[in-house]
Write an enzyme that holds these catalytic residues in place. Structure first.
Site, short mmCIF file in Angstrom:
data_model
loop_
_atom_site.label_atom_id
_atom_site.label_comp_id
_atom_site.label_asym_id
_atom_site.label_seq_id
_atom_site.Cartn_x
_atom_site.Cartn_y
_atom_site.Cartn_z
N TYR A 47 -3.04 -1.07 10.21
CA TYR A 47 -2.94 -1.36 8.77
C TYR A 47 -1.56 -0.96 8.24
O TYR A 47 -0.92 -1.73 7.52
CB TYR A 47 -4.05 -0.62 8.02
CG TYR A 47 -4.06 -0.87 6.54
CD1 TYR A 47 -4.61 -2.04 6.02
CD2 TYR A 47 -3.52 0.05 5.64
CE1 TYR A 47 -4.63 -2.28 4.66
CE2 TYR A 47 -3.53 -0.17 4.27
CZ TYR A 47 -4.09 -1.34 3.79
OH TYR A 47 -4.11 -1.58 2.44
N SER B 1 0.86 -1.18 0.00
CA SER B 1 0.00 0.00 0.00
C SER B 1 0.90 1.23 0.00
O SER B 1 2.10 1.14 0.34
CB SER B 1 -0.88 0.00 1.26
OG SER B 1 -1.56 1.23 1.43
N LYS C 137 1.37 -3.38 6.41
CA LYS C 137 1.87 -3.16 5.05
C LYS C 137 3.37 -2.85 5.04
O LYS C 137 4.08 -3.23 4.11
CB LYS C 137 1.06 -2.08 4.36
CG LYS C 137 -0.39 -2.50 4.09
CD LYS C 137 -0.47 -3.82 3.32
CE LYS C 137 -1.88 -4.23 3.00
NZ LYS C 137 -1.96 -5.49 2.22
#
Length: 230
Positions: A153, A140, A157
């Protein structure tokens, strides 16, 4: 099942968003897709739309046992994948890190890191034995930068970036592992963070039409490279 055509592509998280769009686009390009997700109704919809050439199963990638059984079945009936796309992921609800419940944090870790590793653990040995194949682990923009209220998150990533770099150094010549930043796409995941402003970005189908040909061109010369599309 009808004999496979083109490349065999494994895609996780095919029941919505980018995963579903990629499954449909790979199939449109004449490749065979074996995918997994957790929504049985959406899996049934994909089977009906794409036909018996392709295979879609209900699998929780966070379960090593479930991934092991799925991989054994796919490899036995379809062979080792040519392209393995680790797309399945969760994002936490927007909140400061100290307000993210422990279970929600654990769920993000379990799918986004352990799930990717489970899929690699059970599919990649067959690819190594054959001596070819490409692994694409979805990262990401938040795997190379950070933002408030999505710390879990971001952490996963960033982990995918490091995990993929290490994996790339472990693979034999002729194979590749890359971390891919897919760009910003109007998905349910983005809407959970951006709200209505997500609609200003391209949707999954438009994105897949541009990106699937790019994914199909990744080769051993790209091994270890942090790639970006979008």
């Amino acid at each position: 099942m009808t004999a496979r055509t083109g490349k065999l592509v494994i895609v996780t998280g095919v029941t919505r968003g980018l995963g579903r769009a990629m499954a449909e686009e790979f199939a449109r390009h004449g490749h065979t897709v074996a995918g997994c997700g957790r929504s049985k109704s959406e899996l049934a919809s994909l089977r009906k739309k794409l036909g018996d050439l392709h295979r879609f199963e209900s699998v929780d990638v966070a379960s090593d046992g479930a991934v092991c059984a799925w991989a054994k079945d796919v490899i036995a009936s379809m062979g080792a994948p040519d392209l393995l796309v680790n797309n399945a992921a969760l994002i936490n609800r927007n909140a400061p890190l100290w307000k993210v419940p422990a279970q929600e944090f654990a769920d993000v870790i379990d799918v986004n890191i352990k799930g990717v590793t489970n899929v690699i653990r059970h599919f990649v040995p067959a690819m190594i034995q054959r001596g070819s194949g490409v692994i694409v682990n979805f990262s990401s923009g938040w795997g190379r930068s950070a933002a408030a209220e999505v710390a879990p998150y971001c952490a996963t990533k960033w982990a995918i970036e490091g995990l993929t770099q290490s994996l790339a150094q472990e693979l034999p010549a002729g194979m590749a592992a890359v971390a891919l930043n897919p760009g910003i796409i109007d998905t349910d995941m983005l809407r959970s963070c951006f709200g209505g402003s997500a609609s200003s970005y391209p949707g999954p189908q438009e994105w897949a039409r541009r990106v699937v040909p790019f994914l199909l061109k990744i080769s051993a010369r790209d091994n270890g490279q942090p790639l970006t599309v979008g």
